[in-house]
Each structure stands twice: as structure tokens, then as C-alpha cells.
Design a protein around this motif. Structure first.
Motif, PDB file in Angstrom:
ATOM      1  N   GLU A 149      -6.523   6.694   0.413  1.00  0.00           N
ATOM      2  CA  GLU A 149      -7.362   6.613  -0.780  1.00  0.00           C
ATOM      3  C   GLU A 149      -7.110   5.303  -1.528  1.00  0.00           C
ATOM      4  O   GLU A 149      -8.038   4.704  -2.066  1.00  0.00           O
ATOM      5  CB  GLU A 149      -7.097   7.814  -1.682  1.00  0.00           C
ATOM      6  CG  GLU A 149      -7.580   9.131  -1.071  1.00  0.00           C
ATOM      7  CD  GLU A 149      -7.249  10.329  -1.932  1.00  0.00           C
ATOM      8  OE1 GLU A 149      -6.635  10.135  -3.018  1.00  0.00           O
ATOM      9  OE2 GLU A 149      -7.588  11.454  -1.534  1.00  0.00           O
ATOM     10  N   ILE A 150      -5.834   4.871  -1.564  1.00  0.00           N
ATOM     11  CA  ILE A 150      -5.520   3.575  -2.167  1.00  0.00           C
ATOM     12  C   ILE A 150      -6.230   2.457  -1.398  1.00  0.00           C
ATOM     13  O   ILE A 150      -6.859   1.582  -1.968  1.00  0.00           O
ATOM     14  CB  ILE A 150      -3.995   3.329  -2.156  1.00  0.00           C
ATOM     15  CG1 ILE A 150      -3.270   4.350  -3.034  1.00  0.00           C
ATOM     16  CG2 ILE A 150      -3.674   1.903  -2.587  1.00  0.00           C
ATOM     17  CD1 ILE A 150      -3.427   4.146  -4.503  1.00  0.00           C
ATOM     18  N   LEU A 177      -4.196  -4.538  -6.223  1.00  0.00           N
ATOM     19  CA  LEU A 177      -3.145  -3.657  -6.696  1.00  0.00           C
ATOM     20  C   LEU A 177      -2.090  -4.472  -7.411  1.00  0.00           C
ATOM     21  O   LEU A 177      -1.760  -5.589  -7.020  1.00  0.00           O
ATOM     22  CB  LEU A 177      -2.490  -2.933  -5.520  1.00  0.00           C
ATOM     23  CG  LEU A 177      -3.437  -2.033  -4.706  1.00  0.00           C
ATOM     24  CD1 LEU A 177      -2.684  -1.463  -3.532  1.00  0.00           C
ATOM     25  CD2 LEU A 177      -4.004  -0.926  -5.560  1.00  0.00           C
ATOM     26  N   VAL A 214      -0.752   9.217  -4.701  1.00  0.00           N
ATOM     27  CA  VAL A 214      -2.118   9.215  -4.173  1.00  0.00           C
ATOM     28  C   VAL A 214      -2.034   8.858  -2.696  1.00  0.00           C
ATOM     29  O   VAL A 214      -1.208   8.029  -2.295  1.00  0.00           O
ATOM     30  CB  VAL A 214      -3.009   8.194  -4.911  1.00  0.00           C
ATOM     31  CG1 VAL A 214      -4.403   8.130  -4.295  1.00  0.00           C
ATOM     32  CG2 VAL A 214      -3.109   8.553  -6.395  1.00  0.00           C
ATOM     33  N   THR A 228       2.687   1.697  -3.407  1.00  0.00           N
ATOM     34  CA  THR A 228       1.749   2.088  -4.455  1.00  0.00           C
ATOM     35  C   THR A 228       1.327   3.540  -4.276  1.00  0.00           C
ATOM     36  O   THR A 228       1.199   4.299  -5.241  1.00  0.00           O
ATOM     37  CB  THR A 228       0.501   1.183  -4.418  1.00  0.00           C
ATOM     38  OG1 THR A 228       0.904  -0.181  -4.551  1.00  0.00           O
ATOM     39  CG2 THR A 228      -0.457   1.527  -5.554  1.00  0.00           C
ATOM     40  N   SER A 229       1.135   3.963  -3.025  1.00  0.00           N
ATOM     41  CA  SER A 229       0.775   5.344  -2.733  1.00  0.00           C
ATOM     42  C   SER A 229       1.846   6.301  -3.244  1.00  0.00           C
ATOM     43  O   SER A 229       1.542   7.326  -3.873  1.00  0.00           O
ATOM     44  CB  SER A 229       0.577   5.526  -1.223  1.00  0.00           C
ATOM     45  OG  SER A 229       0.466   6.885  -0.881  1.00  0.00           O
ATOM     46  N   LEU A 253       0.831  -1.206   0.000  1.00  0.00           N
ATOM     47  CA  LEU A 253       0.000   0.000   0.000  1.00  0.00           C
ATOM     48  C   LEU A 253       0.867   1.259   0.000  1.00  0.00           C
ATOM     49  O   LEU A 253       0.604   2.205  -0.747  1.00  0.00           O
ATOM     50  CB  LEU A 253      -0.918   0.000   1.221  1.00  0.00           C
ATOM     51  CG  LEU A 253      -2.003  -1.076   1.256  1.00  0.00           C
ATOM     52  CD1 LEU A 253      -2.676  -1.094   2.627  1.00  0.00           C
ATOM     53  CD2 LEU A 253      -3.035  -0.844   0.161  1.00  0.00           C
ATOM     54  N   LEU A 304       2.048   6.292  -7.250  1.00  0.00           N
ATOM     55  CA  LEU A 304       0.924   6.949  -7.910  1.00  0.00           C
ATOM     56  C   LEU A 304       0.693   8.371  -7.411  1.00  0.00           C
ATOM     57  O   LEU A 304      -0.145   9.088  -7.958  1.00  0.00           O
ATOM     58  CB  LEU A 304      -0.358   6.129  -7.700  1.00  0.00           C
ATOM     59  CG  LEU A 304      -0.356   4.702  -8.253  1.00  0.00           C
ATOM     60  CD1 LEU A 304      -1.690   4.025  -7.961  1.00  0.00           C
ATOM     61  CD2 LEU A 304      -0.084   4.711  -9.760  1.00  0.00           C
TER      62      LEU A 304
END
Length: 251
Positions: A238-239, A250, A234, A228-229, A225, A232
């Protein structure tokens, strides 16, 4: 000459200063129109994230009359986790800056081997944050004090200009806090605790989905997580929310 950009003939520093002035003018207008202290603080952290190039996550620490700490606003739940780690350990930039008798600001651009906060520094570096500064919120001897916290993923990425920007933003937050009464402070704390519970629940659901589908443990799921945050750009929450609500996976 018609059609010539306003920044023509200006060097990068002049362009940057001009853009910053525009940002602060807009922020000042927005703060005047803000309806509550919480709204002011939300606008301040959002502005810090926007105008400080190296800022990855930003938060505000408040220190209550009883000496307890909490984080009423942040740009990403990761900031709350980093703040709360400092509160639990009793060490770190925001703990020092939020002390009414503490420094005007604290800075470290080498968290992994920071001698002033060895436990927090190593923990922050392990989570991918190599630099941080915290600027004191001055509340004119009010019972509430605090700090504006800026975390960066790189080492040595925070500049003197960033500190100056943080000091200006902290002034806006300080003016709002100067009028904060004990009742409103308590309301800010309740709102933050409610949001923190909701955030942990959503992140927990997302981690559970990743653990089940990928056969990994909780720490590995959280790292997916977090990574990926960052990739991106983001918010981690929100992810996690998208994954928990949609049941997707994901990549």
C-alpha cells in the motif's frame, strides 16, 4: 450493577480469553458464509494478524501434488517474499510444516542463529524478522497440504498461547482445504501468480521513484519502503502503491 463493564473483576488472562472467544465466534460465522476456499484463507490470515499480538505478517503456504509451493494469501507482500525465499532455499518453518510427513508446527524465536534453517534464518533476520512459527494444515490425505505462517519482528515474542491460537486457525483453513479439488488449487495458484506480478511491478515503480529522487540504490530504496511500512503499520504494497500512483516522496 448497571454501568459496570462486563470485564469487571476479571484478570488480564480471562479478558484475553474472552476476547479471543468472541473473535473465533465471529470468524466461524464468517467462514460458514465464505463463498470460496480463497476467501476462507483470506479470512484466516486476517484473523491471525488480529488475534496474535506479536504477528507482523501472516501467510498461507500451499504444497501441490507435485511438491511445488506457493503462497495464495498473505497480509503483506513481505510475507510472500519470505515464503518464496524458503521455497527457493528448500528450508524453513513453512517448508517443514507444509510437508505431509512433517511436524504439526515449527517455531523459532531466534532466526538469526537458527541451526535448523541457517540460510533462511539469517536472511529473515536481515529483513527484520526475528521469530516465526508455521502450523501444518491437515487435509486428510488430500494431494494438497500447507501451513499457516506467522512472522514477528522481535525475538522471543511468540508465546505458547500464540501457537494454540495458530493451531485453531489452521483447523479452519484445513477444513476448507479438505474440499479443495485440483482445479481449484490450480486457480488459487494462477491468482497468486497474477497478484505477485502486479505487486512486484508496483514495488519496482516505487523503488524507482525513490532511487531517482534520493540518489540511492535498489536495496536502500526497498529498505525505505519496508521501514516506512513498519513505522506506519501499513502494508508495504500500500505504501508502494501510493508512492507509485501519486509520485509523492516518503519522508
Amino acid at each position: 450493577m448497571l454501568g459496570m463493564p462486563l470485564t469487571a473483576g476479571m484478570d488480564d488472562a480471562e479478558v484475553s480469553a474472552g476476547m479471543l472467544a468472541v473473535q473465533f465466534a465471529g470468524l466461524t460465522r464468517a467462514l460458514v458464509a465464505a463463498g470460496s476456499v480463497a476467501e476462507v484463507l483470506r479470512r484466516v490470515v486476517a484473523a491471525a494478524k488480529e488475534v496474535i499480538p506479536a504477528a507482523d505478517v501472516v501467510s498461507v503456504t500451499l504444497r501441490g501434488p507435485d511438491g511445488s509451493f506457493h503462497t495464495p494469501v498473505e497480509t503483506d507482500p513481505v510475507a510472500v517474499q519470505l515464503d518464496e525465499l524458503q521455497y527457493a532455499l528448500g528450508e524453513g518453518p513453512c517448508v517443514d510444516a507444509a510437508d505431509p510427513e512433517g511436524p504439526a508446527y515449527t517455531l523459532s524465536d531466534h532466526m538469526a542463529d537458527e541451526p535448523r534453517w541457517p540460510r533462511f534464518g539469517r536472511a529473515a533476520a536481515e529483513r527484520g524478522y526475528g521469530s516465526m512459527f508455521a502450523v501444518a494444515l491437515l487435509t486428510d490425505n488430500r494431494p494438497v497440504s500447507g501451513a499457516l505462517n506467522v512472522y514477528s519482528g522481535g525475538r522471543g515474542t511468540l508465546t505458547p498461547t500464540d501457537i494454540d491460537t495458530g493451531l485453531l486457525l489452521a483447523t479452519h483453513a484445513s477444513l476448507a482445504l479438505a474440499h479443495t479439488q485440483a482445479v481449484e488449487f490450480a486457480e488459487l495458484r494462477v491468482a497468486q501468480l497474477t497478484r505477485a506480478i502486479e505487486t512486484r511491478d508496483v514495488i519496482g515503480q516505487a523503488k524507482g521513484i525513490l532511487m531517482q529522487r534520493r540518489g540511492i540504490d535498489a536495496d536502500e530504496a526497498y529498505e525505505v519502503l519496508r521501514r516506512t511500512s513498519q513505522q506506519l503499520n501499513v502494508k508495504l504494497f500500500e505504501i508502494a502503491e501510493a508512492l507509485a500512483h501519486r509520485g509523492g516522496e516518503l519522508q
